[in-house]
Write a protein that holds these residues in place. Structure first.
Motif, short mmCIF file in Angstrom:
data_model
loop_
_atom_site.label_atom_id
_atom_site.label_comp_id
_atom_site.label_asym_id
_atom_site.label_seq_id
_atom_site.Cartn_x
_atom_site.Cartn_y
_atom_site.Cartn_z
N LEU A 43 -14.65 -28.89 -4.76
CA LEU A 43 -14.32 -29.87 -5.79
C LEU A 43 -15.56 -30.71 -6.14
O LEU A 43 -15.80 -31.01 -7.32
CB LEU A 43 -13.19 -30.78 -5.32
CG LEU A 43 -12.75 -31.89 -6.28
CD1 LEU A 43 -12.36 -31.32 -7.64
CD2 LEU A 43 -11.59 -32.69 -5.69
N PHE A 44 -16.36 -31.06 -5.14
CA PHE A 44 -17.61 -31.76 -5.40
C PHE A 44 -18.52 -30.92 -6.30
O PHE A 44 -19.13 -31.43 -7.24
CB PHE A 44 -18.33 -32.07 -4.08
CG PHE A 44 -18.01 -33.43 -3.52
CD1 PHE A 44 -16.84 -34.08 -3.87
CD2 PHE A 44 -18.86 -34.06 -2.64
CE1 PHE A 44 -16.53 -35.34 -3.37
CE2 PHE A 44 -18.58 -35.32 -2.12
CZ PHE A 44 -17.40 -35.95 -2.48
N SER A 45 -18.62 -29.63 -6.01
CA SER A 45 -19.47 -28.75 -6.82
C SER A 45 -18.95 -28.65 -8.24
O SER A 45 -19.73 -28.55 -9.19
CB SER A 45 -19.53 -27.35 -6.18
OG SER A 45 -20.16 -27.40 -4.91
N LEU A 46 -17.64 -28.70 -8.41
CA LEU A 46 -17.05 -28.67 -9.75
C LEU A 46 -17.44 -29.93 -10.52
O LEU A 46 -17.86 -29.87 -11.68
CB LEU A 46 -15.54 -28.56 -9.65
CG LEU A 46 -14.75 -28.56 -10.96
CD1 LEU A 46 -14.95 -27.25 -11.70
CD2 LEU A 46 -13.27 -28.81 -10.70
N ILE A 47 -17.31 -31.10 -9.87
CA ILE A 47 -17.65 -32.37 -10.53
C ILE A 47 -19.14 -32.42 -10.86
O ILE A 47 -19.54 -32.94 -11.90
CB ILE A 47 -17.25 -33.55 -9.63
CG1 ILE A 47 -15.72 -33.59 -9.47
CG2 ILE A 47 -17.75 -34.87 -10.20
CD1 ILE A 47 -15.23 -34.61 -8.47
N ALA A 48 -19.97 -31.84 -9.97
CA ALA A 48 -21.42 -31.85 -10.19
C ALA A 48 -21.87 -30.74 -11.14
O ALA A 48 -23.07 -30.55 -11.34
CB ALA A 48 -22.15 -31.71 -8.85
#
Length: 684
Positions: A43-48
């Motif tokens: 999810l962090f990678s998606l937001i970034a």
């Protein structure tokens, strides 16, 4: 704000998110929780913007600046301060604009670039970067050391400082407390509480989440559920929701059974056919509730020790440190004059700032380091179980859990069925190594799985004294709770170094404080320790002597170095500080001419070492006087009411710059004074 609308995300064949929706508002401090492998980092990678959604929408203001801790290990010869400075993207962009303007010899562009530099805080940027480094536990002499001269854990601290340096609208922190000791963790909590942007943090530290978050987002079964509150509030609300859901499921099952019973009874009767058919349709229309399924709890226990010697071990005037690196050099003594015993059943938490010698003490007890002096006696039958972070790195990458356990069984001479493969499989199963995982190579295991494997090898050895140095790094909350329960049921003794305050509170009933080159009993709990740290900070700020350690007598035989002396002095200085004092056997008499000569030489040495520090203190004092005068003039100009709107705004900006520079100078002044006091105390 950030909005996820009916978002679906897949990683290979695994569905991380399915039709998930959540809204996060500016300024919120959000804890993202969920079991290991649920997809929090994805999810962090998606937001970034490193991953793209398979369906649905992710909306985020395009002008937002993102701050994130890079997970790669930095390899560069740049100094630590310069490396952290590069995290300030507006400053780097302003510097690049100035370089381009100077290259094109464009006067207007140069003026604009200098304005950008001022807005980016270029004048106090190095001081801000160094304040971050010092807060995270770096020593003064490490501020300009090459990045590639640090170990892996310290390089990750550098990555954290670099992320904090960026003036971000959105800050993503993935396990920021790993590699931090308790003192640095408390400092980080204070910094994050003052952060004004939207922050999302992944952490398995319950007290850390409780301290800094006000919103919790739970990722479970590919869904995101938002809870208003910190982690403890989330647990309470989730338990209530699950209880309500279970009750609703039970009621629905009763209703379904009642309808089905009517259908089965009357579907064949013509007079009741319509009623039966209507109930069939009602049953079809009903939105079926699923049963509430809980994740299987992880639990294990330590084996019964074969004996419990009392005392476990005794230390008298013990000296701990490291042998000389080169011939002719003295050994480096970190902790000295330790006179303490460990009794059967004791639960000891070891406190102290980074670099004071907590791990050095534990390594010496575990025989990973040899004592440099004093007496060290072990009780008959002492069996030590030692967990240290480097143990995870020492595991053979090509090994498997089963191979490791077979080797341990042979080395320990396991009798009966203990060494059979099925029994070893059952044993590994207690630590979540099931099925083919027992033959999975260590190199493919996650950090948490490696930690569980090391814990399994410790449990197998039936220790009666556990030495645990940061055992919870890489462990999720369920595993941490299982470790806490197992330690509380363990019949032997425990010595624990950890930044996990929940674990320290639940396991330890007494504390030792490693400080000023010695070990003192600390009469209090963790709240008392944090209050004491605050008192030490205030005393330093006012130029007063540090407050006494609660319940402890001063370390009379230890040189009077300051609280952070071992993190400031060089190895040679630490070695000199461990030399016998004037009252110890073999020392020079005070009226000896040779002694007076050496005292004079020592004073000259101290004067030479402190001269540049005192000169910088004088420069800071002079600068602060100028800033104070400028502040008075600016405030007077604002008070006369004769300035226009733009002038008032510019004056306000200048006053803000003055306040920031004064705060930075004060921090640097305190560091210099501490270093001067440490060097002077060493000579005394």
């Amino acid at each position: 704000m950030i909005q996820l609308k009916n978002l679906t995300l897949r990683r290979g064949v695994k569905v991380v998110l399915k039709d998930a929706s959540v809204t996060l508002n500016p300024g919120e401090k959000v804890g993202l929780v969920g079991r290991n492998g649920a997809g929090k980092s994805s999810l962090f990678s998606l937001i970034a913007n490193r991953l793209q959604a398979d369906a649905g929408d992710l909306e985020m203001p395009p002008a937002w600046r993102l701050g994130e801790v890079a997970q790669n290990m930095p390899e560069t010869s740049d100094g630590a301060t310069d490396f952290v400075l590069e995290g300030d993207l507006p400053l780097m962009e302003a510097r690049a604009a100035l370089a381009a303007a100077e290259h094109s010899d464009d006067g207007h562009a140069i003026a604009d670039a200098y304005m950008l530099l001022e807005q980016a805080g270029t004048f106090d940027a190095p001081a801000r970067a160094q304040a971050l480094l010092l807060g995270l536990g770096f020593r003064v002499d490490q501020l300009d050391a090459p990045v590639n001269s640090f170990s892996g854990g310290w390089r990750m601290r550098l990555q954290l400082a670099r992320a904090l340096m960026c003036p971000a609208d959105l800050l993503l922190l993935d396990e920021p407390t790993n590699h931090l000791d308790l003192d640095a963790l408390v400092w980080l909590e204070g910094w994050l509480k003052r952060y004004n942007g939207l922050m999302i943090v992944i952490s398995h530290d319950r007290e850390f989440l409780d301290a800094i978050t006000s919103v919790t987002v739970h990722l479970d079964n590919a869904q995101l559920t938002r809870y208003g509150g910190n982690y403890t509030a989330f647990e309470t609300m989730r338990a209530e929701r699950m209880e309500q859901a279970q009750a609703a499921f039970g009621k629905q099952q009763e209703k379904i059974a009642h309808l089905q019973k009517f259908i089965d009874r009357f579907k064949a009767k013509a007079s009741k056919a319509k009623q039966a058919q209507s109930r069939v349709k009602a049953l079809d229309r009903m939105v079926k509730l699923g049963p509430v399924l809980m994740d299987a709890e992880f639990e294990f226990e330590f084996r019964q020790p074969q004996n419990l010697p009392n005392p476990m071990l005794t230390m008298r005037e013990l000296q701990c440190g490291y042998p000389a690196l080169e011939a002719g050099e003295p050994p480096v003594t970190i902790v000295r004059h330790i006179t303490r015993s460990v009794m059967a059943g004791q639960r000891i938490g070891i406190l102290g700032a980074n670099g004071q010698g907590k791990s050095t003490l534990v390594k010496t007890i575990a025989h990973a380091l040899q004592p440099l002096g004093g007496e060290f006696a072990e009780g008959k039958g002492l069996a030590v179980g030692y967990f240290a972070q480097q143990e995870l790195d020492l595991l053979s990458e090509d090994d498997t859990p089963m191979q490791r356990m077979v080797r341990l069984a042979r080395e320990s001479g396991a009798s009966g069925n203990e060494g059979r493969e099925q029994d070893l499989r059952n044993f590994l199963g207690q630590f979540r190594f099931v099925g083919d995982m027992v033959h999975q190579k260590v190199g493919t295991l996650s950090g948490g799985e490696r930690a569980r494997l090391v814990m399994a090898t410790i449990v197998w050895g039936k220790p009666n004294l556990l030495l645990l140095d940061e055992p919870t790094n890489h462990l999720d909350l369920n595993t941490r709770e299982a470790l806490s329960i197992a330690l509380n049921e363990f019949e032997g003794s425990v010595m624990l170094v950890s930044h996990d305050r929940a674990l320290l509170r639940e396991v330890c009933d007494e504390f030792w404080l490693v400080t000023s080159g010695g070990v003192l009993p600390f009469d209090g709990d963790l709240d008392d320790y944090q209050k004491w740290l605050l008192e030490v900070s205030r005393a330093n700020a006012r130029g007063l002597p540090p407050p006494p350690v609660p319940g402890a007598a001063p370390i009379l035989s230890t040189p009077a170095v300051g609280p952070s002396a071992s993190s400031i002095l060089s190895p040679k200085a630490v070695a000199r500080a461990s030399a016998p004092d004037a009252k110890s056997p073999g020392a020079f008499k005070r009226d000896n001419p040779q002694d007076r000569k050496q005292s004079g030489q020592q004073r000259n040495l101290v004067a030479n070492r402190t001269r540049p520090l005192r000169a910088e203190v004088q420069q800071i004092d002079a600068r602060m006087e100028k800033l104070a005068a400028e502040r008075v003039a600016l405030e007077a100009a604002l008070a006369d009411g004769k300035r226009s709107g733009p002038d008032i705004a510019e004056t306000g900006r200048r006053l803000n710059h003055l306040s920031a520079e004064v705060a930075t100078l004060e921090e640097r002044w305190l560091v210099l004074q501490s270093e001067i006091e440490a060097i002077t105390g060493e000579a005394g």
